[in-house]
Scaffold this active site. Structure first.
Site, PDB file in Angstrom:
ATOM      1  N   ASP A 151      15.257 -72.188  49.638  1.00  0.00           N
ATOM      2  CA  ASP A 151      14.204 -72.799  50.286  1.00  0.00           C
ATOM      3  C   ASP A 151      13.245 -73.361  48.997  1.00  0.00           C
ATOM      4  O   ASP A 151      13.930 -73.364  48.072  1.00  0.00           O
ATOM      5  CB  ASP A 151      13.118 -71.713  50.947  1.00  0.00           C
ATOM      6  CG  ASP A 151      12.277 -72.161  51.857  1.00  0.00           C
ATOM      7  OD1 ASP A 151      11.630 -73.259  51.696  1.00  0.00           O
ATOM      8  OD2 ASP A 151      12.052 -71.562  53.166  1.00  0.00           O
ATOM      9  N   ASP A 203      12.432 -80.631  56.159  1.00  0.00           N
ATOM     10  CA  ASP A 203      11.518 -79.867  56.647  1.00  0.00           C
ATOM     11  C   ASP A 203      10.065 -80.513  56.690  1.00  0.00           C
ATOM     12  O   ASP A 203      10.275 -81.709  55.894  1.00  0.00           O
ATOM     13  CB  ASP A 203      11.392 -78.545  55.705  1.00  0.00           C
ATOM     14  CG  ASP A 203      10.447 -77.660  56.382  1.00  0.00           C
ATOM     15  OD1 ASP A 203      10.197 -77.603  57.619  1.00  0.00           O
ATOM     16  OD2 ASP A 203      10.003 -76.555  55.715  1.00  0.00           O
ATOM     17  N   GLU A 256       7.028 -83.881  60.308  1.00  0.00           N
ATOM     18  CA  GLU A 256       6.532 -84.236  61.450  1.00  0.00           C
ATOM     19  C   GLU A 256       5.671 -85.694  61.280  1.00  0.00           C
ATOM     20  O   GLU A 256       5.329 -86.336  62.300  1.00  0.00           O
ATOM     21  CB  GLU A 256       5.570 -83.442  61.736  1.00  0.00           C
ATOM     22  CG  GLU A 256       6.187 -82.048  62.488  1.00  0.00           C
ATOM     23  CD  GLU A 256       6.777 -81.356  61.518  1.00  0.00           C
ATOM     24  OE1 GLU A 256       7.928 -80.657  61.823  1.00  0.00           O
ATOM     25  OE2 GLU A 256       6.178 -81.174  60.305  1.00  0.00           O
ATOM     26  N   ARG A 259      13.416 -80.460  61.143  1.00  0.00           N
ATOM     27  CA  ARG A 259      12.543 -79.704  62.215  1.00  0.00           C
ATOM     28  C   ARG A 259      12.181 -80.677  63.157  1.00  0.00           C
ATOM     29  O   ARG A 259      11.874 -80.382  64.288  1.00  0.00           O
ATOM     30  CB  ARG A 259      11.635 -79.250  60.950  1.00  0.00           C
ATOM     31  CG  ARG A 259      10.653 -78.200  62.032  1.00  0.00           C
ATOM     32  CD  ARG A 259       9.711 -77.456  60.872  1.00  0.00           C
ATOM     33  NE  ARG A 259       8.593 -77.918  60.543  1.00  0.00           N
ATOM     34  CZ  ARG A 259       7.711 -77.673  59.943  1.00  0.00           C
ATOM     35  NH1 ARG A 259       7.711 -76.487  59.338  1.00  0.00           N
ATOM     36  NH2 ARG A 259       6.783 -78.450  58.961  1.00  0.00           N
ATOM     37  N   ASP A 312       9.510 -72.232  62.631  1.00  0.00           N
ATOM     38  CA  ASP A 312       9.013 -70.792  61.939  1.00  0.00           C
ATOM     39  C   ASP A 312       8.772 -69.742  62.976  1.00  0.00           C
ATOM     40  O   ASP A 312       7.399 -69.620  63.360  1.00  0.00           O
ATOM     41  CB  ASP A 312       7.630 -71.057  61.004  1.00  0.00           C
ATOM     42  CG  ASP A 312       8.075 -72.229  59.920  1.00  0.00           C
ATOM     43  OD1 ASP A 312       9.419 -71.958  59.378  1.00  0.00           O
ATOM     44  OD2 ASP A 312       7.268 -72.654  59.408  1.00  0.00           O
ATOM     45  N   HIS A 314      17.337 -66.376  58.473  1.00  0.00           N
ATOM     46  CA  HIS A 314      16.233 -67.047  57.407  1.00  0.00           C
ATOM     47  C   HIS A 314      14.975 -66.123  57.556  1.00  0.00           C
ATOM     48  O   HIS A 314      14.605 -65.712  58.550  1.00  0.00           O
ATOM     49  CB  HIS A 314      16.090 -68.362  57.604  1.00  0.00           C
ATOM     50  CG  HIS A 314      14.917 -68.918  56.751  1.00  0.00           C
ATOM     51  ND1 HIS A 314      15.001 -68.903  55.592  1.00  0.00           N
ATOM     52  CD2 HIS A 314      13.844 -70.152  56.980  1.00  0.00           C
ATOM     53  CE1 HIS A 314      14.123 -69.689  54.827  1.00  0.00           C
ATOM     54  NE2 HIS A 314      13.465 -70.299  55.879  1.00  0.00           N
TER      55      HIS A 314
END
Length: 928
Positions: A398, A512, A515, A594, A610, A668
């Site tokens: 990450d 990630d 959006e 994502r 998440d 994860h």
């Protein structure tokens, strides 16, 4: 003005405006004046015939007469059929406000919002809409002109609309409404162009003239699939709305949301606007998928796709009915007629594109956490997994691997050994995946951070209305956002990845925060006034603003304004990332994103975001992954054992068992929580987790073949039960179990403290995957033993599953002998197939570099037929045949005519071992 109420068959006009093959061929090519109602004979319609008694009942339901001036027409609309005329949230809708829009107001005596969301303000039957002014024949369908003679209540109402209808295939219809006079933004998605009109469509299409409406029926059953006369069409510059009745309450899709697989039609609203938020019921989540699948009575299915990327909401009501509301673009609908749900999803993907074939290692087990803290700690975890011989294909990191959370860097102190770790992974047949965010740090001294300097120089970031880079805040602090709608950005992205790959030769990329996520609302300066950031109508988005935790809608991008492109951001980044990986590695790309949008399966998989280490999160992962199967993104899974919060040994064991059957399987964990990889648990839990993964690895040939069919023709991989049993109404709401393909039933434990699980077993014979013992079900709920170390798996009669002796990596597994599991049907037949290639090269099917085998059983003879062969197949052998459901003990077994030793158990399982047959050679095996 004609009523919106449906007409009785007694008042139907002749088929003046029926648009189907036999009628369309006779229509004149010129402009045609239409009858008042353009409806086809036999149209399924019903009158709302209200007697005095019915009116009295309505009076009681509504809590009394609202006032002496209420028009009787308003009372004729049943509660379930009230389409909302005032959908704005955070407004107390008064009678005065409602009637200023020309709508009916019936106040409930119940709390604000009315009974279960019944709108107080709703359209009367004669609310002004568009009129179909003309209809002309085209080579592919019809083109029409719609005229609105009375303005609606949103600004910049569009008075004339163009209607384009194309009968693209016998099972696909394309209906598009747009401004007749001016161009509007349309989604830049490549879609197939029909070259000729469908010859034998399985649907019929009718139009209502005034008010304009579309009435679509399934030819075989007469079922009305769409009837848009139930509420007025509104088409303003920033408010587009169209409603339809639905033929049943069994509706799925419309993502991304957390909830049951089957949507509730009890006055629920689903918002589509990409948003960074932990999955929570009723919130708009990371992706936008304006597609629904609906199961009709009798087992037929159809799907509807609205090709629109603007902020949107879909309101569901128990009529049953549905309203699309979007604030930009055009109304561009594709309707897929199936007639079974598998075919609907295939037809949908014929439009948006079939998913990419993943590399084989993508289907292995992936391990990650935020907070390893160092490359040495990461390496220790990898070594522990190897020490316990627990299967693992990929290790991830990450954002803590980065230097100051900046893309394309790694921490020179804590992750100094990262290149050596990656080298070690590769030596062991394993792979390395890193996270990347689209926010590029903007505060470094000039000349010290090439990604920002070069992006600024080339003009590759989202800009404000003033033409300067829009600055938000993400992990590294202040950031600019890459504009992936600009092709030049793809080149810059590639160059950055090439530079980093030279130091850390990663194999896959995890994109990630796309959006795009922003820790600020809009930008460091907020957002400017105007109708992009503050539109006349804002859908029910989390935060009540389009810029909530993202960038300003007014931000400028190369292709358009962010107002139009926001929901496409993740798709455009995935496209750039997959392309870069192909150029860097020359092999199939592995990308997990994502944020997603239709067609994303062509470039990436998806994880469900998440989640939390809770039992309900584990359950919700199943409807989540099944929904993404509908969306054409089969490579999907949730964070196994949960991302945030602290897991328990029992929860993590059960979740590892379930997660072993996610198409994309990754454990994860967040930072500052205890480790949850399999090595840290008790020997019993660790063994249970290991065995679940070994079962997955044994099934890799089967899973890989399912992905081949997904890539080739849009089949689903993880599949709801109703896809295979659409006529069985008991399956329509099931989302605690799922299938792999047609034939492997997964029934996980989703509750704590239990030793058994109750699952639905559809009608037919099913075999225990591990033992071959059979269950003959009439279609019933069955209680199954489920101690902590056991996951229930059942094989459907008539299937042949290719499996393999599992290794600790997919590469090690590939070299092991195959075991074919044959599950005989009640008529002693079975079928299966196997796709085999090198597992990583680009376009192996398209280039012919693959093997494809079909397995068949009939009359006690198993046959393996090689339909296509490649060199890889010569390196693999078929070692064992397990045949479930052999009712009589055989006296002998013949392999290619030669007698062969065998074993036969009381549970009717015949086993023939030590076959040693090359996969590239066909053979037959007979038992007598």
């Amino acid at each position: 003005m004609k009523s919106y109420q449906k007409l009785t068959t007694a008042v139907l006009q002749p088929a003046a405006c029926r648009v189907e093959e036999e009628g369309a061929a006779q229509m004149s090519a010129g402009r045609r004046k239409l009858a008042p109602w353009c409806v086809g004979s036999g149209l399924l319609v019903a009158a709302v015939l209200l007697s005095a008694t019915t009116v009295w009942v309505l009076r009681q339901v509504s809590g009394g007469w609202p006032g002496p001036t209420l028009p009787p027409k308003c009372l004729l609309v049943p509660e379930s059929h009230r389409f909302d005329c005032y959908p704005e949230r955070h407004v107390v809708v008064t009678q005065e406000l409602c009637e200023s829009r020309g709508c009916c107001f019936i106040e409930s005596l119940l709390p604000a919002g009315g009974k279960q969301g019944v709108p107080w303000c709703f359209y009367p039957p004669d609310f002004p809409s568009y009129t179909l002014d003309s209809l002309n024949q085209t080579a592919l369908g019809v083109v029409g002109l719609l005229v609105r003679r009375e303005k609606a209540y949103y600004p910049r109402d569009i008075e004339m609309l163009r209607l384009d209808v194309e009968f693209e295939t016998d099972t696909r219809l394309h209906i598009k409404l747009t401004d007749a006079a001016n161009p509007r933004y349309e989604v830049p998605l490549e879609v197939p162009r029909a070259m000729k009109r469908a010859e034998n469509p399985i649907y019929t299409l009718d139009f209502s003239r005034d008010p304009f409406g579309v009435l679509l029926r399934r030819r075989a059953t007469g079922t009305v699939l769409l009837n848009t006369t139930v509420a007025p069409l509104i088409f303003a510059d920033q408010f587009l709305q169209i409603a339809t009745s639905l033929p049943s309450r069994f509706l799925y899709g419309l993502g991304e949301h957390r909830g049951t697989l089957l949507h509730s039609l009890d006055w629920s609203t689903l918002t589509l606007w990409a948003r960074d938020v932990s999955p929570t019921e009723s919130f708009n989540l990371y992706g936008a998928h304006p597609f629904y699948l609906l199961m009709e009575e009798g087992g037929d299915a159809h799907g509807v796709f609205l090709l629109n990327s603007n902020a949107m909401e879909v309101a569901l009501q128990p009529a049953p009915g549905l309203t699309w509301r979007t604030i930009g673009g055009v109304l561009d609908f594709y309707i897929f007629l199936g007639p079974d749900p598998n075919m609907v999803i295939q037809q949908y993907q014929q439009v948006i594109g079939f998913p990419a074939m993943p590399p084989l290692w993508a289907l292995g087990f992936h391990l990650c956490r935020w907070g390893y803290g160092s490359s040495n700690e990461t390496w220790q975890t990898v070594r522990a997994m190897r020490n316990y011989q627990i299967p693992q294909d990929a290790q991830w990191n990450d954002i803590d691997y980065m230097d100051g959370y900046r893309d394309f860097t790694f921490n020179p102190q804590k992750f100094a050994s990262l290149p050596s770790l990656v080298e070690d992974l590769h030596k062991h047949g394993q792979y390395y995946v890193i996270i990347l965010d689209p926010g590029i740090s903007s505060t470094n001294p000039h000349g010290s951070y090439w990604p920002f300097d070069e992006g600024l120089k080339r003009g590759l970031f989202l800009n404000t209305t003033q033409g300067q880079p829009l600055i938000g805040q993400v992990w590294p602090g202040f950031t600019a956002f890459a504009d992936f709608s600009n092709p030049d950005t793809h080149q810059w992205w590639l160059e950055n990845l090439q530079h980093f790959h030279a130091h850390v030769p990663f194999d896959g990329l995890w994109i990630d925060m796309n959006e795009p996520s922003n820790f600020m609302d809009g930008s460091e300066d907020g957002c400017p006034p105007g109708e992009l950031d503050s539109p006349p109508y804002t859908p029910a988005v989390l935060g009540d603003s389009l810029s909530a935790k993202t960038v300003c809608a007014s931000a400028k991008q190369k292709a358009s304004v962010h107002y139009n492109l926001h929901n496409l951001y993740g798709l455009m980044e995935a496209k750039a990332t997959a392309s870069a990986l192909i150029q860097i590695r020359g092999k199939r790309p592995f990308v997990i994103s994502r944020s997603t949008f239709p067609s994303q399966g062509r470039y990436s998989g998806h994880w469900l975001g998440d989640n939390r280490s809770q039992w309900k999160d584990m359950y919700y992962s199943i409807p989540g992954l099944l929904s993404f199967s509908l969306f054409g993104i089969p490579l999907v899974g949730a964070d196994i054992c949960g991302f945030s919060g602290s897991t328990s040994e029992e929860l993590c064991t059960r979740w590892m068992q379930l997660g072993a059957f996610y198409p994309f399987a990754r454990n994860h964990n967040t930072q500052n929580e205890k480790a949850q990889d399999p090595t840290v648990f008790s020997p019993a839990a660790r063994t249970a987790m290991k065995n679940a993964l070994l079962t997955r690895y044994s099934l890799l040939p089967f899973l890989y073949t399912l992905f081949h069919h997904a890539h080739l023709q849009g089949d689903t991989v993880a599949r709801p039960l109703f896809f295979e049993f659409p006529w069985d109404v008991a399956t329509l709401g099931l989302d605690r179990q799922f299938l792999w393909g047609r034939s492997l039933l997964v029934t996980p434990v989703l509750e704590p403290g239990v030793e058994s699980v109750t699952g639905y077993v559809p009608r037919g014979v099913w075999y225990d995957f591990y033992t071959g013992s059979s269950v003959n079900s009439s279609g019933e709920m069955l209680k199954m033993s489920a101690p902590l170390e056991h996951l229930n798996l059942h094989v459907r009669e008539g299937a042949i599953l290719p499996t393999q002796k599992p290794g600790t990596t997919s590469e090690a597994t590939r070299g092991n002998p195959l075991r074919l599991i044959v599950a005989l049907s009640s008529s002693a037949t079975a079928w299966g197939d196997l796709f085999w290639d090198d597992g990583e090269s680009l376009d192996t099917f398209e280039r012919g570099n693959y093997s494809y085998l079909v397995f068949n059983v009939t009359q006690n003879i198993f046959t393996s037929t090689v339909l296509h062969a490649s060199t890889e197949a010569t390196e693999v052998t078929i070692g064992t045949l397990n045949i479930f459901g052999v009712r009589e003990p055989p006296s002998k077994v013949l392999l290619n005519g030669q007698e062969k030793p065998f074993s036969y158990l009381d549970n009717q399982v015949l086993t023939v071992s030590d076959l040693g047959l090359s996969l590239s050679q066909g053979f037959s095996l007979q038992w007598l």
